[in-house]
Design a protein around this motif. Sequence first.
Motif, PDB file in Angstrom:
ATOM      1  N   ASN A 150       0.787  -1.280   0.020  1.00 38.63           N
ATOM      2  CA  ASN A 150      -0.210   0.162  -0.128  1.00 38.63           C
ATOM      3  C   ASN A 150       0.777   1.364  -0.073  1.00 38.63           C
ATOM      4  OD1 ASN A 150      -2.334  -1.663  -0.146  1.00 38.63           O
ATOM      5  ND2 ASN A 150      -2.396  -1.342   2.417  1.00 38.63           N
ATOM      6  N   ASN A 151       1.936   1.118   0.793  1.00 39.78           N
ATOM      7  CA  ASN A 151       2.655   2.478   0.697  1.00 39.78           C
ATOM      8  C   ASN A 151       3.585   2.534  -0.480  1.00 39.78           C
ATOM      9  OD1 ASN A 151       4.225   1.287   3.990  1.00 39.78           O
ATOM     10  ND2 ASN A 151       2.541   2.504   3.506  1.00 39.78           N
ATOM     11  N   MET A 152       3.921   1.392  -1.173  1.00 40.76           N
ATOM     12  CA  MET A 152       4.428   1.790  -2.507  1.00 40.76           C
ATOM     13  C   MET A 152       3.579   2.155  -3.434  1.00 40.76           C
ATOM     14  SD  MET A 152       7.525  -1.216  -2.633  1.00 40.76           S
ATOM     15  CE  MET A 152       6.128  -2.750  -2.348  1.00 40.76           C
ATOM     16  N   ARG A 153       2.245   1.758  -3.599  1.00 40.88           N
ATOM     17  CA  ARG A 153       1.295   2.406  -4.317  1.00 40.88           C
ATOM     18  C   ARG A 153       1.200   3.805  -4.622  1.00 40.88           C
ATOM     19  NH1 ARG A 153      -1.799  -0.842  -7.447  1.00 40.88           N
ATOM     20  NH2 ARG A 153      -1.643  -3.098  -7.159  1.00 40.88           N
ATOM     21  N   VAL A 154       1.013   4.338  -3.036  1.00 37.69           N
ATOM     22  CA  VAL A 154       0.953   5.819  -2.923  1.00 37.69           C
ATOM     23  C   VAL A 154       2.221   6.279  -3.678  1.00 37.69           C
ATOM     24  CG1 VAL A 154       1.049   7.609  -1.172  1.00 37.69           C
ATOM     25  CG2 VAL A 154      -0.519   5.427  -1.048  1.00 37.69           C
ATOM     26  N   MET A 155       3.406   5.719  -3.343  1.00 38.13           N
ATOM     27  CA  MET A 155       4.593   6.496  -3.945  1.00 38.13           C
ATOM     28  C   MET A 155       4.730   6.382  -5.437  1.00 38.13           C
ATOM     29  SD  MET A 155       8.307   5.910  -2.427  1.00 38.13           S
ATOM     30  CE  MET A 155       9.496   7.255  -2.195  1.00 38.13           C
ATOM     31  N   GLY A 156       4.138   5.182  -6.050  1.00 37.17           N
ATOM     32  CA  GLY A 156       4.076   5.062  -7.592  1.00 37.17           C
ATOM     33  C   GLY A 156       3.135   6.046  -8.031  1.00 37.17           C
ATOM     34  N   ARG A 157       2.125   6.600  -7.326  1.00 39.91           N
ATOM     35  CA  ARG A 157       1.017   7.333  -7.660  1.00 39.91           C
ATOM     36  C   ARG A 157       1.721   8.667  -7.698  1.00 39.91           C
ATOM     37  NH1 ARG A 157      -3.042   6.418  -4.414  1.00 39.91           N
ATOM     38  NH2 ARG A 157      -2.708   8.193  -3.166  1.00 39.91           N
ATOM     39  N   SER A 158       2.434   8.968  -6.885  1.00 38.34           N
ATOM     40  CA  SER A 158       3.150  10.264  -7.003  1.00 38.34           C
ATOM     41  C   SER A 158       4.372  10.560  -8.045  1.00 38.34           C
ATOM     42  CB  SER A 158       3.883  10.599  -5.506  1.00 38.34           C
ATOM     43  OG  SER A 158       4.972   9.872  -5.302  1.00 38.34           O
ATOM     44  N   MET A 159       4.684   9.388  -8.398  1.00 40.82           N
ATOM     45  CA  MET A 159       5.697   9.364  -9.682  1.00 40.82           C
ATOM     46  C   MET A 159       4.769   9.149 -10.827  1.00 40.82           C
ATOM     47  SD  MET A 159       8.589   9.071  -8.068  1.00 40.82           S
ATOM     48  CE  MET A 159       9.968   8.519  -9.174  1.00 40.82           C
ATOM     49  N   ARG A 160       3.559   9.249 -10.856  1.00 42.02           N
ATOM     50  CA  ARG A 160       2.662   9.189 -12.092  1.00 42.02           C
ATOM     51  C   ARG A 160       3.010   8.138 -13.082  1.00 42.02           C
ATOM     52  NH1 ARG A 160       4.435  14.831 -12.248  1.00 42.02           N
ATOM     53  NH2 ARG A 160       2.714  16.246 -11.384  1.00 42.02           N
ATOM     54  N   MET A 161       2.998   7.094 -12.116  1.00 39.67           N
ATOM     55  CA  MET A 161       3.339   5.583 -12.729  1.00 39.67           C
ATOM     56  C   MET A 161       1.904   4.806 -12.840  1.00 39.67           C
ATOM     57  SD  MET A 161       6.873   4.520 -10.851  1.00 39.67           S
ATOM     58  CE  MET A 161       7.500   3.384 -12.389  1.00 39.67           C
ATOM     59  N   LEU A 162       1.851   3.845 -13.877  1.00 41.90           N
ATOM     60  CA  LEU A 162       0.391   2.935 -13.790  1.00 41.90           C
ATOM     61  C   LEU A 162       0.928   1.755 -13.145  1.00 41.90           C
ATOM     62  CD1 LEU A 162      -0.027   3.622 -17.718  1.00 41.90           C
ATOM     63  CD2 LEU A 162      -1.079   4.725 -15.792  1.00 41.90           C
ATOM     64  N   THR A 163       0.506   1.647 -11.845  1.00 40.70           N
ATOM     65  CA  THR A 163       0.569   0.372 -11.032  1.00 40.70           C
ATOM     66  C   THR A 163      -0.266  -0.570 -11.347  1.00 40.70           C
ATOM     67  OG1 THR A 163       1.490   1.911  -9.358  1.00 40.70           O
ATOM     68  CG2 THR A 163       1.000  -0.625  -8.740  1.00 40.70           C
ATOM     69  N   ILE A 164      -0.005  -1.821 -11.752  1.00 41.07           N
ATOM     70  CA  ILE A 164      -0.709  -2.899 -12.229  1.00 41.07           C
ATOM     71  C   ILE A 164      -1.512  -3.456 -11.022  1.00 41.07           C
ATOM     72  CG2 ILE A 164       1.062  -3.612 -13.990  1.00 41.07           C
ATOM     73  CD1 ILE A 164       1.728  -6.036 -12.188  1.00 41.07           C
ATOM     74  N   PRO A 165      -2.600  -3.967 -11.342  1.00 41.49           N
ATOM     75  CA  PRO A 165      -3.619  -4.403 -10.331  1.00 41.49           C
ATOM     76  C   PRO A 165      -3.061  -5.384  -9.623  1.00 41.49           C
ATOM     77  CG  PRO A 165      -4.975  -3.932 -12.397  1.00 41.49           C
ATOM     78  CD  PRO A 165      -3.524  -3.918 -12.674  1.00 41.49           C
ATOM     79  N   HIS A 166      -2.328  -6.223 -10.277  1.00 46.26           N
ATOM     80  CA  HIS A 166      -1.645  -7.698  -9.369  1.00 46.26           C
ATOM     81  C   HIS A 166      -0.750  -7.230  -8.484  1.00 46.26           C
ATOM     82  CE1 HIS A 166      -0.929 -11.857  -8.434  1.00 46.26           C
ATOM     83  NE2 HIS A 166       0.140 -11.673  -8.688  1.00 46.26           N
ATOM     84  N   GLN A 167      -0.500  -7.704  -7.442  1.00 51.48           N
ATOM     85  CA  GLN A 167       0.596  -7.619  -6.486  1.00 51.48           C
ATOM     86  C   GLN A 167       0.880  -8.955  -5.986  1.00 51.48           C
ATOM     87  OE1 GLN A 167      -0.889  -4.406  -3.886  1.00 51.48           O
ATOM     88  NE2 GLN A 167      -2.006  -5.721  -2.659  1.00 51.48           N
ATOM     89  N   CYS A 168       2.322  -8.672  -5.286  1.00 49.67           N
ATOM     90  CA  CYS A 168       2.604 -10.040  -4.773  1.00 49.67           C
ATOM     91  C   CYS A 168       3.123  -9.946  -2.824  1.00 49.67           C
ATOM     92  CB  CYS A 168       3.714 -10.803  -5.244  1.00 49.67           C
ATOM     93  SG  CYS A 168       4.075 -12.392  -4.798  1.00 49.67           S
ATOM     94  N   SER A 169       2.632 -10.455  -2.195  1.00 49.54           N
ATOM     95  CA  SER A 169       3.090 -10.442  -0.822  1.00 49.54           C
ATOM     96  C   SER A 169       3.629 -12.106  -0.350  1.00 49.54           C
ATOM     97  CB  SER A 169       2.069  -9.921   0.123  1.00 49.54           C
ATOM     98  OG  SER A 169       2.391 -10.113   1.631  1.00 49.54           O
ATOM     99  N   VAL A 170       4.795 -12.026  -0.090  1.00 51.74           N
ATOM    100  CA  VAL A 170       5.207 -13.387   0.234  1.00 51.74           C
ATOM    101  C   VAL A 170       5.339 -13.648   1.658  1.00 51.74           C
ATOM    102  CG1 VAL A 170       6.983 -15.333  -0.028  1.00 51.74           C
ATOM    103  CG2 VAL A 170       6.468 -13.506  -1.924  1.00 51.74           C
ATOM    104  N   ALA A 171       4.496 -14.442   2.427  1.00 48.27           N
ATOM    105  CA  ALA A 171       4.614 -14.525   3.884  1.00 48.27           C
ATOM    106  C   ALA A 171       5.417 -15.651   4.129  1.00 48.27           C
ATOM    107  CB  ALA A 171       3.074 -14.841   4.363  1.00 48.27           C
ATOM    108  N   ARG A 172       6.096 -15.585   5.563  1.00 42.22           N
ATOM    109  CA  ARG A 172       6.746 -16.602   6.041  1.00 42.22           C
ATOM    110  C   ARG A 172       7.830 -16.686   4.959  1.00 42.22           C
ATOM    111  NH1 ARG A 172       4.078 -21.496   8.565  1.00 42.22           N
ATOM    112  NH2 ARG A 172       6.022 -21.523   9.721  1.00 42.22           N
ATOM    113  N   VAL A 173       8.493 -15.877   4.482  1.00 42.43           N
ATOM    114  CA  VAL A 173       9.577 -16.013   3.291  1.00 42.43           C
ATOM    115  C   VAL A 173      10.503 -16.854   3.588  1.00 42.43           C
ATOM    116  CG1 VAL A 173      10.868 -13.930   3.642  1.00 42.43           C
ATOM    117  CG2 VAL A 173      10.433 -14.603   1.432  1.00 42.43           C
TER     118      VAL A 173
END
Length: 226
Positions: A150-173
């Motif tokens: 979520n933090n990075m999505r906000v940052m990408g928006r400030s950079m005027r980038m097109l953030t793709i809908p899919h995202q990946c969170s790897v638990a117990r990496v």
Amino acid sequence: MRLRTLPDPEVFPALDPDALPELAPADPPVRVLVLYGSLRERSFSRLAAEEATRLLLRMGAEARIFDPSDLPFPDQQKDGHPAIAELRAQAGWADAMLWSTPETHGQMSGLLKAQVEHIPLDEGGISPTQGQVLALMQVCGGSQSFNALNNMRVMGRSMRMLTIPHQCSVARVHHEFGPDGRMRAGACYDRIVDLAEELMRLTLLTRPWRAQLADRYSRRAAVRRG
């Protein structure tokens, strides 16, 4: 160049190659800059980024991993440092980016944020990243979380980038990677394949229109006013 050499770029022990998408060759190839957020010797954000980079190369992209090991903090030195110049040059080269970070204190890592902060929001009246496509990953030592994403999505928006809908969170990496640093087959690996696939498709769809995506009335009006 401050780019990380990718070990075993053509080895895919966890991949079912027959299930990969058939993407038409692009000329020039899709250019992806990959950033990761930890300098630990066994950095899982880097290892996950390397898995994604192998997949992007397999899908026909030209992908580069930036090595941030000698990058100063943004308040430490703004201009003139060769690592900053290299990062900005690679950001200008790219059609798309992929950011991979550990979650630290519920946020993206300071290292990942520092890299993005070194990329200017405005360069001669133009945002150098506007219209680029962005894919996001985070790794977690414990249960799954989406805070850093979520933090990075906000940052990408400030950079005027097109953030793709899919995202990946790897638990117990630490359970997802073997001693050789390669990711084990399973649902988490499959989601990284999904991420690379969607990044490629959206970049191929939007790249011909990037100039139009970066065009704004406010800039045109400012130019006319002098």
